[in-house]
Design a protein around this motif. Structure first.
Motif, PDB file in Angstrom:
ATOM      1  N   THR A  13       0.830  -1.214   0.000  1.00 25.07           N
ATOM      2  CA  THR A  13       0.000   0.000   0.000  1.00 25.07           C
ATOM      3  C   THR A  13       0.863   1.262   0.000  1.00 25.07           C
ATOM      4  O   THR A  13       0.507   2.259  -0.633  1.00 25.07           O
ATOM      5  N   GLN A  14       1.999   1.195   0.705  1.00 21.01           N
ATOM      6  CA  GLN A  14       2.798   2.404   0.833  1.00 21.01           C
ATOM      7  C   GLN A  14       4.152   2.348   0.134  1.00 21.01           C
ATOM      8  O   GLN A  14       4.812   3.368  -0.031  1.00 21.01           O
ATOM      9  N   ARG A  17       8.633  -3.481  -2.621  1.00 19.90           N
ATOM     10  CA  ARG A  17       9.859  -4.106  -2.104  1.00 19.90           C
ATOM     11  C   ARG A  17      10.304  -5.194  -3.053  1.00 19.90           C
ATOM     12  O   ARG A  17       9.532  -6.073  -3.403  1.00 19.90           O
ATOM     13  N   ASP A 336      -3.375  -0.461   9.852  1.00 18.92           N
ATOM     14  CA  ASP A 336      -3.868   0.902   9.633  1.00 18.92           C
ATOM     15  C   ASP A 336      -4.584   1.447  10.876  1.00 18.92           C
ATOM     16  O   ASP A 336      -4.519   2.646  11.153  1.00 18.92           O
ATOM     17  N   PHE A 338      -3.923   0.533  14.024  1.00 16.89           N
ATOM     18  CA  PHE A 338      -2.900   0.812  15.043  1.00 16.89           C
ATOM     19  C   PHE A 338      -2.173   2.118  14.695  1.00 16.89           C
ATOM     20  O   PHE A 338      -1.815   2.911  15.566  1.00 16.89           O
ATOM     21  N   GLU A 339      -1.953   2.299  13.391  1.00 13.47           N
ATOM     22  CA  GLU A 339      -1.273   3.525  12.947  1.00 13.47           C
ATOM     23  C   GLU A 339      -2.134   4.758  13.245  1.00 13.47           C
ATOM     24  O   GLU A 339      -1.644   5.784  13.715  1.00 13.47           O
ATOM     25  N   HIS A 362       4.555   2.342  18.764  1.00 17.54           N
ATOM     26  CA  HIS A 362       4.008   0.978  18.757  1.00 17.54           C
ATOM     27  C   HIS A 362       4.750   0.119  19.788  1.00 17.54           C
ATOM     28  O   HIS A 362       4.128  -0.593  20.578  1.00 17.54           O
ATOM     29  N   GLY A 446       3.907 -11.048   6.408  1.00 19.14           N
ATOM     30  CA  GLY A 446       3.654  -9.614   6.328  1.00 19.14           C
ATOM     31  C   GLY A 446       4.431  -8.898   7.413  1.00 19.14           C
ATOM     32  O   GLY A 446       5.192  -9.520   8.182  1.00 19.14           O
ATOM     33  N   LEU A 448       3.410  -7.260  10.223  1.00 17.88           N
ATOM     34  CA  LEU A 448       2.999  -7.268  11.635  1.00 17.88           C
ATOM     35  C   LEU A 448       3.598  -8.388  12.488  1.00 17.88           C
ATOM     36  O   LEU A 448       4.011  -8.128  13.613  1.00 17.88           O
TER      37      LEU A 448
HETATM   38  N1  LIG Z   1       5.078  -2.412  16.157  1.00 16.58           N
HETATM   39  C1  LIG Z   1       3.945  -2.398  15.452  1.00 16.58           C
HETATM   40  N2  LIG Z   1       2.838  -2.975  15.937  1.00 16.58           N
HETATM   41  C2  LIG Z   1       1.682  -2.992  15.241  1.00 16.58           C
HETATM   42  N3  LIG Z   1       1.551  -2.437  14.025  1.00 16.58           N
HETATM   43  C3  LIG Z   1       2.623  -1.845  13.487  1.00 16.58           C
HETATM   44  C4  LIG Z   1       3.871  -1.788  14.158  1.00 16.58           C
HETATM   45  N4  LIG Z   1       4.760  -1.119  13.375  1.00 16.58           N
HETATM   46  C5  LIG Z   1       4.071  -0.779  12.246  1.00 16.58           C
HETATM   47  N5  LIG Z   1       2.793  -1.218  12.298  1.00 16.58           N
HETATM   48  C6  LIG Z   1       1.750  -1.138  11.257  1.00 16.58           C
HETATM   49  O1  LIG Z   1       2.110  -2.027  10.194  1.00 16.58           O
HETATM   50  C7  LIG Z   1       1.497  -1.586   8.975  1.00 16.58           C
HETATM   51  C8  LIG Z   1       2.447  -1.823   7.789  1.00 16.58           C
HETATM   52  O2  LIG Z   1       2.537  -3.187   7.557  1.00 16.58           O
HETATM   53  P1  LIG Z   1       3.449  -3.794   6.383  1.00 16.58           P
HETATM   54  O3  LIG Z   1       3.193  -5.244   6.318  1.00 16.58           O
HETATM   55  O4  LIG Z   1       4.834  -3.366   6.639  1.00 16.58           O
HETATM   56  O5  LIG Z   1       2.939  -3.011   5.077  1.00 16.58           O
HETATM   57  P2  LIG Z   1       1.832  -3.287   3.908  1.00 16.58           P
HETATM   58  O6  LIG Z   1       0.500  -3.528   4.523  1.00 16.58           O
HETATM   59  O7  LIG Z   1       1.871  -2.026   3.102  1.00 16.58           O
HETATM   60  O8  LIG Z   1       2.275  -4.488   3.136  1.00 16.58           O
HETATM   61  C9  LIG Z   1       1.159  -0.120   9.180  1.00 16.58           C
HETATM   62  O9  LIG Z   1      -0.240   0.011   9.145  1.00 16.58           O
HETATM   63  C10 LIG Z   1       1.691   0.205  10.588  1.00 16.58           C
HETATM   64  O10 LIG Z   1       0.804   0.977  11.330  1.00 16.58           O
END
Ligand SMILES: Nc1ncnc2c1ncn2[C@@H]1O[C@H](COP(=O)(O)OP(=O)(O)O)[C@@H](O)[C@H]1O
Ligand SMILES: O=C(CO)[C@@H](O)[C@@H](O)COP(=O)(O)O
Length: 557
Positions: A13-14, A17, A336, A338-339, A362, A446, A448
């Protein structure tokens, strides 16, 4: 075979990689992340600054190309691998992330005449502004007893292709007219690597109501939606639908020059992020649910028969692994949420304390929240900050906190949010099981699982299932690299099938997270309350969340 490599790119989403993976053992030799320059455009357009409506989420197609031109050379450089040993490239993407293109596959948003029109841009998976269209699709499909509806858990989502196309037609008929085709971003990126535009069966199946035997819904269905859509399938959705692992073509000279890859290597057809992750954790049989846990969660499980379960996102034959029905369900916001809390909901003292301790917020909140036992916060939340994808399939629902007092602490709220998302997953697992789709263990990949240990223990306790964790930083990208090895084929030093690739390349950690009995008992009680709230606010007994939305937009009668 031993010295061969492929590259996989995971378009999240952001960011995008890339990983360079050894075909011998699936090891990620090198990886590189390119954040999207324009991120998620949910308030305004680039150039003009034109404002976007509520629930809009757009992206910039050039950001996807930048991932290729930056991250691919970076992984080759870091690895020290001889580029001639790289035999293929594959990608996976968020979905349905779609865009209108012209006859040369050029995105309309990159053309001078259309760049200031919101509907010419890439609509990201979480663009939720086509809900009216989705509601009408469901109403009409239900009235016509369309056989495709049960395959999508009874509802077509506003996140998907047909609702998004119809929104374009309704709000910008000139963009609809101008579009030669509407394509998934994953297929578009492959067209930029190869010069060929092929539709992959995974996105077509899960997101565009395509079926291996029946194809798309009939033109009479589309005509009943809107006479202008009658020939959509033969016109703007035309094109061959091919299965995962198919070679879409070979890398063009231009792309070879831009990336440093050898010209002519195999390029696999596009795939979906969560789906690509399944073989990458070695799941090639029923009963094992893979959770791709990041911004959102996608829940993937294989079955031998086609069953229907309320609110699942879809069941597609060969949709994940050939020879099986692939089931998908999901939660449209997890990380999202938690963010959101970390950015919008914590007081200054938390930020200062986290900062002082060298932790991000976090990490700080996770540490504090870990000191509580289940139930101790006295809080319960509904995890609908971005609507509910499964099992209610309703983007108009909102989040809820219950039980707050003057003593409530930020870490308690953070813990309640972690728990709420776990209850959402349990609802999905239980619904599958009740409908005859086996789920005996969970696999997590992923961002998390690597970031938040407490979250994973809560998921295990709430579902009462063991969880295995992917031993990879970018699991979907590894899956994409595995499909690239299949597209390259055995004769080029790749693999003859995804099963063979998974056998050699899949990697999970030795450690298994197991449910803690005393927690399971308490969470079971709290889950019953979650379920009651879920049904009360989500199944029409109290429509207050929808009324509040109408009040916000000034349309409540
Ligand atoms: N320590 C943490 N605990 C819980 N959520 C987290 C933590 N660090 C980052 N996040 C959340 O993880 C998400 C990103 O997840 P990621 O798997 O890296 O990306 P994507 O969903 O784009 O593939 C963001 O929404 C962010 O808020
Ligand atoms: O919906 C799907 C797949 O079907 C995902 O692409 C979507 O949830 C986005 O995933 P991420 O949270 O960015 O990993």
């Amino acid at each position: 075979m031993l010295t061969n490599y492929t590259i996989g790119i995971d378009y999240g989403t952001q960011s995008g990689r890339a990983v360079l993976v050894s075909l011998q053992d699936g090891k990620e030799v090198s990886d590189h992340v390119t954040p999207y320059r324009h991120g998620v455009m949910d308030t305004e357009l680039p150039h003009s600054g034109k404002k976007l409506g509520h629930e809009w989420a757009l992206q910039h197609p050039n950001d996807y190309l930048e991932v290729i031109t930056k991250s691919v050379p970076a992984v080759i450089r870091q690895s020290g691998v001889d580029p001639t040993d790289i035999i293929g490239i594959g990608i996976d993407f968020t979905a349905c992330t779609m865009l209108p293109v012209d006859q040369q596959f050029q995105p309309l948003c990159l053309k001078e005449d259309f760049k200031d029109h919101p509907h010419s841009w890439v609509k990201l998976w979480k663009h939720h502004a086509a809900q009216n269209e989705a509601n009408k699709i469901n109403e009409i499909a239900e009235a016509r007893e369309e056989s495709f509806l049960p395959r999508y858990g009874g509802k077509i989502s506003s996140e998907w292709m047909i609702a998004k196309i119809w929104q374009i037609l309704n709000e910008a008929p000139e963009i609809y007219e101008e579009a030669d085709q509407f394509v998934e971003a994953t297929d578009w990126v492959i067209s930029q690597l190869t010069g060929n535009l092929l539709r992959n069966s995974c996105t077509a199946g899960y997101k565009a109501i395509w079926h291996k035997q029946d194809g798309y819904p009939g033109s009479d269905f589309f005509k009943e939606l809107d006479p202008r859509l009658e020939n959509l399938v033969e016109t703007k959705l035309r094109g061959e639908v091919v299965s995962l692992g198919t070679k879409a073509g070979i890398l063009t000279k231009e792309m070879a020059e831009l990336t440093g890859l050898p010209e002519g290597i195999a390029v696999a057809v596009g795939n979906v992020d969560a789906h690509a992750a399944v073989p990458a954790v070695g799941v090639v049989e029923p009963g094992k649910m893979v959770m791709a846990m990041g911004t959102s969660i996608c829940h993937m499980v294989l079955g031998k028969e086609e069953k229907s379960a309320e609110g699942m996102c879809g069941v597609v034959e060969d949709g994940i692994i050939p020879g099986y029905y692939g089931y998908e369900a999901g939660q449209s916001a997890v990380g999202d949420i938690f963010e959101w809390f970390v950015e919008e909901g914590v007081p200054a003292y938390v930020k200062e304390e986290a900062n002082r301790r060298g932790l991000n917020i976090h990490q700080y909140l996770e540490e504090k929240a870990s000191l509580y036992r289940p139930g101790e916060t006295g809080l319960l939340a509904l995890d609908w900050w971005n609507g509910n994808r499964s099992v209610l399939v309703d983007t108009e629902l909102g989040g809820l906190f219950l039980g707050m007092t003057l003593q409530t602490k930020p870490e308690e709220m953070y813990r309640a949010l972690l728990e709420a998302t776990a209850f959402g997953t349990r609802m999905i697992v239980d619904t599958f099981k009740q409908n005859g789709v086996e789920v005996n263990e969970l696999y997590a990949c992923g961002g998390l699982p690597q970031k938040n240990r407490l979250l994973m223990q809560i998921y295990s306790d709430v579902t009462n299932l063991p969880i295995k964790i992917a031993d990879s930083k970018h699991t979907p990208a590894v899956g994409a690299a595995m499909f690239a090895a299949v597209a390259a084929g055995e004769e080029a030093g790749g693999y003859s099938s995804i099963l063979n690739a998974a056998d050699k390349m899949a990697r999970i950690r030795d450690e298994i997270i197991r449910p803690m009995k005393e927690n399971v008992v308490i969470y079971d009680k709290i889950y019953q309350e979650y379920k009651r709230l879920h049904d009360y606010f989500g199944r029409g007994e109290n429509d207050v969340m929808k009324k509040l939305r109408l009040l916000r937009s000034g349309t409540l009668e």
